[in-house]
Write a protein that holds these residues in place. Structure first.
Motif, PDB file in Angstrom:
ATOM      1  N   ALA A  94      -9.420   2.825  -8.454  1.00 38.93           N
ATOM      2  CA  ALA A  94      -8.269   2.595  -8.527  1.00 38.93           C
ATOM      3  C   ALA A  94      -7.727   1.605  -9.121  1.00 38.93           C
ATOM      4  CB  ALA A  94      -7.246   2.264  -6.763  1.00 38.93           C
ATOM      5  N   VAL A 101       2.115   3.038  -3.696  1.00 36.21           N
ATOM      6  CA  VAL A 101       1.109   3.678  -3.938  1.00 36.21           C
ATOM      7  C   VAL A 101       1.415   5.175  -4.537  1.00 36.21           C
ATOM      8  CG1 VAL A 101      -1.444   4.538  -4.328  1.00 36.21           C
ATOM      9  CG2 VAL A 101      -1.101   2.312  -3.498  1.00 36.21           C
ATOM     10  N   GLN A 140       1.100   0.433 -11.515  1.00 35.87           N
ATOM     11  CA  GLN A 140       0.239   1.098 -10.426  1.00 35.87           C
ATOM     12  C   GLN A 140      -1.092   0.214 -11.128  1.00 35.87           C
ATOM     13  OE1 GLN A 140      -0.408   5.310 -10.288  1.00 35.87           O
ATOM     14  NE2 GLN A 140      -1.256   5.149  -8.671  1.00 35.87           N
ATOM     15  N   ALA A 180       1.085  -0.743   0.264  1.00 38.94           N
ATOM     16  CA  ALA A 180      -0.156   0.100   0.203  1.00 38.94           C
ATOM     17  C   ALA A 180       0.939   1.374  -0.794  1.00 38.94           C
ATOM     18  CB  ALA A 180      -1.176  -0.099   0.968  1.00 38.94           C
ATOM     19  N   GLN A 217      -7.882  -3.257  -5.289  1.00 39.58           N
ATOM     20  CA  GLN A 217      -8.894  -2.026  -5.274  1.00 39.58           C
ATOM     21  C   GLN A 217      -9.406  -2.139  -6.687  1.00 39.58           C
ATOM     22  OE1 GLN A 217      -5.173   0.297  -3.383  1.00 39.58           O
ATOM     23  NE2 GLN A 217      -5.918   0.088  -1.619  1.00 39.58           N
ATOM     24  N   CYS A 257      -6.042   4.598 -12.967  1.00 39.29           N
ATOM     25  CA  CYS A 257      -4.876   4.373 -13.279  1.00 39.29           C
ATOM     26  C   CYS A 257      -5.276   3.737 -14.679  1.00 39.29           C
ATOM     27  CB  CYS A 257      -4.317   2.929 -12.920  1.00 39.29           C
ATOM     28  SG  CYS A 257      -3.657   3.378 -11.208  1.00 39.29           S
ATOM     29  N   HIS A 277      -2.289  -2.097  -7.654  1.00 37.38           N
ATOM     30  CA  HIS A 277      -4.441  -2.216  -6.657  1.00 37.38           C
ATOM     31  C   HIS A 277      -5.420  -2.902  -6.943  1.00 37.38           C
ATOM     32  CE1 HIS A 277      -4.165   2.420  -5.891  1.00 37.38           C
ATOM     33  NE2 HIS A 277      -3.090   2.737  -6.913  1.00 37.38           N
TER      34      HIS A 277
END
Length: 331
Positions: free
Chosen positions: A197, A159, A185, A156, A194, A201, A189
């Motif tokens: 996210a 990020v 990225q 995490a 996630q 991206c 995620h």
């Protein structure tokens, strides 16, 4: 006060150098721990005395001493980072970056990937505007580090590393280098589960690729992301990416303006939003075979153009006047 501290600092430097020496009548091997302590004392004295160049020398000496003692690579790295900070303030960008990079290598060797990434990012930031290509290479190293990381908490933390990297690359006009990091990225995620996210991206990567004049990679990457099912498919970001690619394929200024003016783009990182709003149809040439809508061309024209080199040479991917095909050439 300053003069006294400078004198103390030089005395500590001399004592540190003496601790590294051996003699037949006394020390059989260097006393690296004592040397480190003396150099650390010297660095403090030089900083108080505002002799920052000498403080850098002292920190480098302390770092070297710590590397000679088992298990002290962390302190070696931190002293190099302190030296890099001072070099940055002295406007010595190349020297600061080198010190930060050396610190990153020590962190990386000991498995502290998050600390290493942070040091690489510091090195890249110091080079911004001075050596943007080198800054990009350092950021790529930083963003490769989570590949071997399994701990969720540390993953995490990466990020922010990616956000820093992408922002710097876009700020320095390197969208082509930012795009693959955005895809990395997105994968990060996905590992963190996630999906929202991931979607942001992937849309950001489409923007970066179009800004880098790579329409085909933007289109193909978005299509591949749709197939993965890790957050992009069915999202508002996927719809926005389709609309953005479609605007270029149709060569529609109105569709492009409507797309980048949509709310979805306001949720992206600031530099990505700026890049999206700066897009024009001239940003990315569209290969003739990928043009659509009112700008579509006949298959035989596209095939002939592909045989001649793949893309048109006009502003929007169309054939330039001097490259226009004679209808007799198509029979």
């Amino acid at each position: 006060m300053e003069a006294r501290k400078l004198k103390e600092g030089e005395a500590a430097m001399a004592a540190g150098a003496k601790c590294k020496k051996t003699s037949l009548l006394g020390r059989w091997k260097p006393d690296w721990e004592a040397a480190a302590a003396e150099y650390e004392r010297a660095a403090t004295c030089f900083k108080v005395g505002k002799a920052f160049a000498r403080a850098i020398d002292a920190y480098v000496g302390a770092s070297e001493a710590h590397t000679q003692v088992e298990g002290q690579n962390y302190m070696a790295a931190k002293h190099l980072e302190s030296a890099g900070f001072l070099a940055r303030d002295l406007k010595e960008a190349a020297k600061a970056a080198q010190l930060y990079e050396q610190a990153a290598k020590f962190h990386e060797a000991d498995g502290r990937r998050d600390n290493a990434a942070e040091a690489y990012c510091k090195a890249a930031r110091v080079l911004e505007g001075a050596d943007d290509a080198r800054a990009a290479a350092l950021l790529e190293e930083a963003c490769a580090l989570p590949d071997d990381e399994d701990e969720v908490g540390k993953l995490a933390a990466f990020v922010e590393v990616f956000k820093t990297a992408v922002a710097l690359l876009l700020r320095t006009g390197q969208p082509g280098a930012a795009a693959p990091l955005l895809r990395q990225q997105a994968a990060l995620h996905a590992r963190l589960q996630q999906p929202h996210a991931v979607a942001r991206c992937e849309l950001s990567a489409v923007v970066a690729l179009l800004a880098a004049d790579d329409f085909q990679s933007a289109r193909d990457g978005a299509a591949a992301a749709q197939m993965r099912g890790d957050g992009f498919a069915g999202s508002d970001e996927a719809d926005a990416a389709d609309a953005l690619v479609g605007a270029f394929a149709a060569q529609s200024d109105e569709a492009l303006a409507a797309c980048v003016g949509g709310q979805t783009f306001t949720f992206l990182e600031n530099q990505v939003t700026r890049a999206a709003k700066a897009l024009t149809l001239r940003s990315a040439a569209v290969p003739l075979g990928m043009l659509g809508g009112s700008a579509a061309v006949a298959p035989e024209v596209a095939a002939a153009a592909a045989a001649a080199g793949g893309e048109g040479t006009g502003d929007f991917g169309e054939l330039a006047p001097e490259d226009e095909l004679d209808p007799d050439d198509l029979t």
